[in-house]
Scaffold this active site. Structure first.
Site, PDB file in Angstrom:
ATOM      1  CG  ASP A 102     -52.177  47.357  73.455  1.00 39.58           C
ATOM      2  OD1 ASP A 102     -52.550  48.543  73.549  1.00 39.58           O
ATOM      3  OD2 ASP A 102     -52.432  46.488  74.307  1.00 39.58           O
ATOM      4  NE  ARG A 129     -48.940  44.691  73.017  1.00 39.03           N
ATOM      5  CZ  ARG A 129     -48.018  45.606  73.307  1.00 39.03           C
ATOM      6  NH1 ARG A 129     -47.722  45.867  74.575  1.00 39.03           N
ATOM      7  NH2 ARG A 129     -47.383  46.256  72.357  1.00 39.03           N
ATOM      8  NE  ARG A 178     -48.320  42.393  80.494  1.00 41.90           N
ATOM      9  CZ  ARG A 178     -48.679  43.372  79.685  1.00 41.90           C
ATOM     10  NH1 ARG A 178     -47.955  43.662  78.621  1.00 41.90           N
ATOM     11  NH2 ARG A 178     -49.761  44.079  79.928  1.00 41.90           N
ATOM     12  CG  HIS A 207     -43.875  46.538  79.901  1.00 38.34           C
ATOM     13  ND1 HIS A 207     -44.818  47.023  79.029  1.00 38.34           N
ATOM     14  CD2 HIS A 207     -43.721  45.225  79.596  1.00 38.34           C
ATOM     15  CE1 HIS A 207     -45.236  46.046  78.237  1.00 38.34           C
ATOM     16  NE2 HIS A 207     -44.589  44.942  78.562  1.00 38.34           N
ATOM     17  CB  CYS A 303     -45.037  52.575  75.655  1.00 34.77           C
ATOM     18  SG  CYS A 303     -45.149  52.405  77.392  1.00 34.77           S
TER      19      CYS A 303
HETATM   20  N1  ARG Z   1     -51.592  47.987  76.586  1.00 27.16           N
HETATM   21  C1  ARG Z   1     -50.190  47.706  76.421  1.00 27.16           C
HETATM   22  C2  ARG Z   1     -49.825  46.480  77.239  1.00 27.16           C
HETATM   23  O1  ARG Z   1     -50.330  46.341  78.317  1.00 27.16           O
HETATM   24  C3  ARG Z   1     -49.352  48.879  76.787  1.00 27.16           C
HETATM   25  C4  ARG Z   1     -47.916  48.671  76.503  1.00 27.16           C
HETATM   26  C5  ARG Z   1     -47.066  49.809  76.880  1.00 27.16           C
HETATM   27  N2  ARG Z   1     -45.712  49.562  76.537  1.00 27.16           N
HETATM   28  C6  ARG Z   1     -44.655  49.658  77.359  1.00 27.16           C
HETATM   29  N3  ARG Z   1     -43.483  49.497  76.833  1.00 27.16           N
HETATM   30  N4  ARG Z   1     -44.796  49.872  78.636  1.00 27.16           N
HETATM   31  O2  ARG Z   1     -49.060  45.650  76.849  1.00 27.16           O
END
Ligand code: ARG
Length: 309
Positions: A102, A129, A178, A207, A303
């Site tokens: 990612d 991540r 998150r 997000h 993103c």
């Molecule tokens: N697979 C990533 C995650 O879930 C995607 C992130 C996408 N980024 C964003 N800024 N929305 O963290």
């Protein structure tokens, strides 16, 4: 100004500011993109993740996104993940880039300072991540950016959740899925800015940048279902015009994860005709781009980019 400088506004702190109270801020003119060399879907940390990424197709789509940014943004910087590892000081990062699929989602790596000359590094909410910011830090230091980190352990996922108001010294702070609310107390001080928080609870809006896109200083594109009534009231108070994305295009096509780089062109995922129509009706020029491979990981145009000075 000093009384509002570091305040964090939430449901318990009535919004006492007006946009015109906020100092103006120069645009962040550099768009940083990370090459999709190691991009894949290998775990599931948001409800969109699934399916097999076709690497050739992902690269073609990323190249088109890159070309669109090169056309409409002032400056584009490309980071090749394999070139930031290993570092010149010989230190070896905890996780090699090949195990960080990612990393292509640059938005999550940091938030720029108000003038864009520095960054505050992300602290990822998920183990999957967690190794990414270390790589970005190496690149940012090499490239002459000042790099700061939070002293708390609160999760903070960069500009995926912390988004500067265009043209003004004000940070919008999404939290609840998150990023943790606690991160914003320290970010307000580090970035010397008021923060207006927005609570998120639906995992589809994991997000802020999948449900809130400030297009210009006075216009925002949002997904109304993502916000509490109090959060929505804060958005309405600070933007003159709020364009709504229909829910099926927000979750079905990540329509709100878009980017207006020049107060006119809006780079967004193709396949979202109603959002395009509403943008056009408001005087914007939609630039649809196929981001289907990246949507398999829950990401799209916004993103994939990180704004810097
Ligand atoms: N697979 C990533 C995650 O879930 C995607 C992130 C996408 N980024 C964003 N800024 N929305 O963290």
């Amino acid at each position: 100004m000093s009384t509002i400088a570091h305040r964090v506004y939430d449901d318990r702190t009535p919004l006492t500011l007006d946009r015109s109270d906020l100092p103006s801020r120069p645009d962040h003119e550099t768009v940083l993109l990370v090459s999709p060399t190691h991009f894949a879907v290998r775990y599931r940390i948001n409800p969109y993740m699934g399916g097999r990424v076709v690497p050739g197709r992902a690269l073609d789509q990323w190249m088109n996104v890159r070309r669109a940014y090169e056309r409409y943004a002032n400056r584009v910087r490309i980071v090749d993940p394999d070139e930031i590892w290993p570092a010149s000081d010989g230190a070896v990062p905890d996780v090699p880039v090949s195990l960080l699929p990612d990393l292509v989602f640059a938005a999550n790596l940091a938030v720029p300072t108000a003038d864009g000359g520095g960054v505050v590094l992300a602290q990822m909410a998920t183990d999957e991540r967690a190794g990414e910011p270390q790589h970005f830090q190496r690149w940012a230091l090499d490239d002459g950016y000042e790099v700061e980190s939070l002293s708390t352990t609160a999760a903070f996922e960069g500009t995926g959740d912390a988004i500067w108001h265009p043209g003004r010294r004000l940070l919008w702070g999404g939290y609840g899925v998150r990023t943790e609310r606690a991160a914003y107390d320290e970010l307000a001080a580090l970035l010397d800015t008021p923060v207006v928080t927005l609570e998120l609870s639906d995992p589809h809006y994991y997000h802020l940048d999948v449900c809130f896109a400030p297009l210009t200083e006075d216009t925002a594109l949002i997904v109304p279902e993502a916000f509490t009534a109090a959060g929505r009231a804060r958005i309405d108070a600070l933007f003159d015009r709020v364009i709504e994305v229909p829910e099926h295009e927000a979750t079905g096509g990540l329509a709100c994860n878009c980017h207006c780089v020049d107060d006119d062109h809006v780079l967004l995922a193709s396949g979202n005709p109603e959002t395009e129509r509403r943008l056009q009706a408001a005087g914007f020029t939609p630039v649809p781009l196929d981001t289907g491979e990246f949507q398999k990981a829950g990401g799209s145009v916004c993103c994939l980019s990180l704004l810097l000075g």
